[in-house]
Design an enzyme around this catalytic site. Structure first.
Site, PDB file in Angstrom:
ATOM      1  N   THR A 355       0.814  -1.172   0.020  1.00  0.00           N
ATOM      2  CA  THR A 355       0.096  -0.207   0.049  1.00  0.00           C
ATOM      3  C   THR A 355       1.090   1.174  -0.084  1.00  0.00           C
ATOM      4  O   THR A 355       1.967   1.105   0.251  1.00  0.00           O
ATOM      5  CB  THR A 355      -0.894   0.014   1.251  1.00  0.00           C
ATOM      6  OG1 THR A 355      -1.689  -1.227   1.312  1.00  0.00           O
ATOM      7  CG2 THR A 355      -1.586   1.223   1.675  1.00  0.00           C
ATOM      8  N   GLU A 394      -8.495  -6.702  -2.753  1.00  0.00           N
ATOM      9  CA  GLU A 394      -9.044  -6.068  -1.593  1.00  0.00           C
ATOM     10  C   GLU A 394     -10.297  -6.801  -0.730  1.00  0.00           C
ATOM     11  O   GLU A 394     -10.592  -6.422   0.515  1.00  0.00           O
ATOM     12  CB  GLU A 394      -9.480  -4.402  -1.919  1.00  0.00           C
ATOM     13  CG  GLU A 394      -9.301  -3.456  -0.683  1.00  0.00           C
ATOM     14  CD  GLU A 394      -7.705  -3.123  -0.856  1.00  0.00           C
ATOM     15  OE1 GLU A 394      -7.108  -3.129   0.205  1.00  0.00           O
ATOM     16  OE2 GLU A 394      -7.382  -2.432  -1.997  1.00  0.00           O
ATOM     17  N   ASP A 397      -9.694  -8.281   2.600  1.00  0.00           N
ATOM     18  CA  ASP A 397     -10.085  -7.607   3.741  1.00  0.00           C
ATOM     19  C   ASP A 397     -11.566  -7.460   4.348  1.00  0.00           C
ATOM     20  O   ASP A 397     -11.509  -7.417   5.571  1.00  0.00           O
ATOM     21  CB  ASP A 397      -9.774  -5.827   3.516  1.00  0.00           C
ATOM     22  CG  ASP A 397      -8.309  -5.465   3.401  1.00  0.00           C
ATOM     23  OD1 ASP A 397      -7.572  -6.365   3.835  1.00  0.00           O
ATOM     24  OD2 ASP A 397      -8.010  -4.285   2.867  1.00  0.00           O
ATOM     25  N   SER A 427      -7.583  -0.732   7.216  1.00  0.00           N
ATOM     26  CA  SER A 427      -6.781  -0.265   8.477  1.00  0.00           C
ATOM     27  C   SER A 427      -6.256   1.043   8.205  1.00  0.00           C
ATOM     28  O   SER A 427      -5.203   1.756   8.865  1.00  0.00           O
ATOM     29  CB  SER A 427      -5.712  -1.193   9.040  1.00  0.00           C
ATOM     30  OG  SER A 427      -6.394  -2.295   9.431  1.00  0.00           O
ATOM     31  N   GLY A 446       1.098  -0.811   5.695  1.00  0.00           N
ATOM     32  CA  GLY A 446       1.307  -1.856   6.518  1.00  0.00           C
ATOM     33  C   GLY A 446       0.156  -2.832   7.102  1.00  0.00           C
ATOM     34  O   GLY A 446       0.463  -3.367   8.308  1.00  0.00           O
ATOM     35  N   GLY A 447      -0.833  -2.936   6.372  1.00  0.00           N
ATOM     36  CA  GLY A 447      -1.754  -3.756   6.611  1.00  0.00           C
ATOM     37  C   GLY A 447      -2.272  -3.465   8.164  1.00  0.00           C
ATOM     38  O   GLY A 447      -2.785  -2.301   8.593  1.00  0.00           O
TER      39      GLY A 447
HETATM   40  O1  DON Z   1      -7.026  -1.520   3.628  1.00  0.00           O
HETATM   41  C1  DON Z   1      -6.412  -2.000   4.411  1.00  0.00           C
HETATM   42  O2  DON Z   1      -6.317  -2.100   5.412  1.00  0.00           O
HETATM   43  C2  DON Z   1      -5.134  -3.094   3.572  1.00  0.00           C
HETATM   44  N1  DON Z   1      -5.637  -3.147   2.310  1.00  0.00           N
HETATM   45  C3  DON Z   1      -3.773  -2.284   3.593  1.00  0.00           C
HETATM   46  C4  DON Z   1      -2.901  -3.176   2.923  1.00  0.00           C
HETATM   47  C5  DON Z   1      -1.416  -2.584   3.285  1.00  0.00           C
HETATM   48  O3  DON Z   1      -1.024  -1.722   3.951  1.00  0.00           O
HETATM   49  C6  DON Z   1      -0.437  -3.555   2.683  1.00  0.00           C
HETATM   50  N2  DON Z   1       0.719  -3.001   3.006  1.00  0.00           N
HETATM   51  N3  DON Z   1       1.922  -3.513   3.498  1.00  0.00           N
END
Ligand code: DON
Length: 552
Positions: A355, A394, A397, A427, A446-447
């Site tokens: 991301t 996505e 998620d 997130s 960072g998920g």
């Molecule tokens: O929206 C979210 O929370 C996730 N799709 C974000 C994914 C993400 O930050 C991946 N990065 N390392």
């Protein structure tokens, strides 16, 4: 939720503009647009579109995200929710096999994992409602980058290797991102003529250039030919939503941040409200860290139970944001001992990297914090033929099955179950900070760990430090389940680890560093602007003069 209120006091304009993003080409695309007379919102379009070209593993026009805005002229604060939406044919059990087992492969790779993209509509909305320049002008640097190509560096190389085996299943996608021999070599130039064409159509026709016409047709044809379920109606129906930010007051800092369908703002509100019940300043650093971890544990627990798309589920926001509730949650935190996650109220289930983040400040004082995503590195690793549009994954998620972890180990229940037209819980936490004489802009990918990283950045801001320090700060994390303190490689010293173990925490050190934070600080009292890019990434931060003569 608290009403969005105008920023504190009346403030002078910043002496310089600043942009911090994950790639030098994107930072310079934004600078080019500011120098051409654009404002921070135009620059955000240019940065986002450039990142879509040069950082395809992180974000893109096949993905979505959140743009947090502050307009200087009237203090207007809003978040453009350009999060992807589930297609109408999505079903609650679409990633489960006949025995009801979750099949991760289906929610991670290929177009069945893709939700309807929101970023193109987000860029058009930004230009139409907030920018000074035409969308065409602001997209020009990205179109140039897609046409001329960019050079593969270490980060791209690493991400491409990580997703290589999934990507080669789609040879025409692999040909774009891995080259003819299926290896993206360091130094190789990646050109994306189809993406340049799609960006040009978006620039000329607005949303119709992406969601309808030739590109809309090709998106649907490509998705459906490879097992996806999108329809033209899904594309026609996609709309961005402007949402009121979550506003938190913590130790004299006004924190303006992402509301649902991001979980970030609500989780941070809970965590900071819990921290406000303690005198952190009077504690040793070890005790403080333990309390921060306990606050994270409780906030992530509620994330799992209550949070989802506010257009589809009833979220008890007033409760989650209330100080009384935080007092109740803080009540069973022990100063000496970890609370096992299983000792928290159980979550009822019966009722059925990569991301990107960037920050922009212009010389009027307009601000943008944007976190954008295709979810996993290179998203669904699938590009519908002739579009150049790398689709997101996505859909992962969502909570595909109650309390079954997603790719980031996050669990959820009904609130984040799959439903047609619903946005998966995110997130991503783009954030503004204000104290009356300091303004901060920050965020990170960072998920699941995005929220804890932004919290650690805010705590560092609260200590009076500068962006160089926020983006460097060592990272640790607790997300309720799994019940462990995760920390980046070298994130806790041996003594710090020992202290946490003695308090009963289970620890897990990651084998790498994580996060890629890009931040800006404007010290209004000193008339000083500074910016920083995370040393863990390859981004660049630029602070520069923009002559007022250029401002239209
Ligand atoms: O929206 C979210 O929370 C996730 N799709 C974000 C994914 C993400 O930050 C991946 N990065 N390392």
């Amino acid at each position: 939720m608290q009403m969005a209120v105008a920023a504190l006091g009346s403030v002078p304009a910043p002496p310089q503009a600043a942009i911090a993003s994950a790639h030098p080409a994107a930072t310079s695309a934004g600078r080019e647009i500011l120098e051409a007379g654009g404002n921070a919102f135009d620059a955000a379009i240019a940065v986002a579109a450039a990142l879509a070209v040069v950082e395809p593993y992180s974000s893109g026009i096949g993905g979505g995200g959140f743009f947090l805005l502050h307009r200087a002229a009237d203090g207007h604060e809003t978040m453009i929710d350009a999060r992807e939406k589930a297609p109408a044919a999505a079903t609650v059990d679409m990633y489960l096999d006949e025995r009801g087992e979750f099949v991760r492969e289906r929610s991670l790779n290929g177009p069945l994992s893709s939700a309807i993209p929101g970023t193109p509509a987000g860029l058009v909305h930004l230009a139409d409602h907030y920018g000074r320049l035409s969308l065409k002008e602001s997209l020009e640097p990205a179109i140039r980058l897609a046409t001329n190509g960019f050079i593969v560096k270490a980060r791209y190389h690493r991400m491409a290797r990580f997703r290589q085996s999934a990507m080669v299943v789609y040879p025409s996608t692999a040909a774009i991102f891995l080259g003819d021999d299926n290896h993206a070599e360091l130094g190789e130039v990646i050109k994306q003529p189809d993406l340049a064409n799609t960006l040009r159509l978006l620039a000329e026709q607005g949303t119709a250039g992406f969601y309808r016409g030739e590109i809309g047709y090709r998106l649907i044809a490509g998705v459906r030919a490879h097992g996806g379920i999108w329809t033209q109606k899904d594309l026609n129906d996609y709309e961005v939503v402007e949402r009121e930010p979550v506003i938190i007051n913590y130790g004299g800092i006004r924190i303006v941040t992402a509301p649902p369908p991001s979980s970030g703002g609500v989780a941070m509100a809970e965590a900071f409200n819990i921290l406000s019940q303690f005198d952190l300043g009077a504690m040793t650093p070890n005790t403080r860290r333990h309390i921060v971890i306990e606050a994270m544990r409780r906030a992530y627990r509620d994330r799992a139970e209550y949070l989802g798309d506010p257009d589809h589920v009833e979220i008890p926001l007033a409760q989650l944001l209330s100080v009384d509730y935080a007092k109740f949650l803080a009540g069973d935190i022990s100063i000496d001992h970890a609370t096992p996650s299983e000792a928290l109220r159980p979550i009822g289930v019966s009722k059925g990297e990569d991301t990107t983040h960037f920050s922009v400040l212009d010389t009027q004082g307009n601000r943008v914090a944007a976190t954008l995503s295709v979810n996993y590195p290179f998203g669904a690793v699938f590009v519908p033929d002739g579009t150049g549009v790398l689709l997101n994954n996505e859909m992962d998620d969502f909570s595909a099955r109650p309390m079954t972890p997603n790719a980031y180990g996050l669990v959820g229940v009904d609130a984040n179950a799959i439903a047609p037209g619903k946005r998966p819980l995110s997130s991503m936490t783009p954030t503004f900070l204000e104290t009356g004489n300091r303004v901060g802009i920050l965020g990170t990918p960072g998920g699941s760990r995005i929220i804890s990283m932004v919290m650690i950045g805010i705590l560092d801001f609260a200590s009076g430090n500068k962006p160089e320090s926020w983006v460097r700060a060592k990272r640790y994390h607790h997300q309720y389940l799994p019940d462990e303190v995760q920390f980046e490689l070298g994130g806790l010293t041996k003594d710090e680890q020992l202290d946490l173990r003695q308090r009963g925490h289970r620890l897990r050190e990651n084998n790498r560093n994580y996060g890629n934070m890009h931040a800006i600080l404007w010290r209004q009292s000193k008339g000083e602007v500074s910016a920083a890019s995370d040393p863990r990434g390859e981004g660049s931060a630029d602070v520069f003069d923009v002559s007022i003569a250029h401002q239209r």
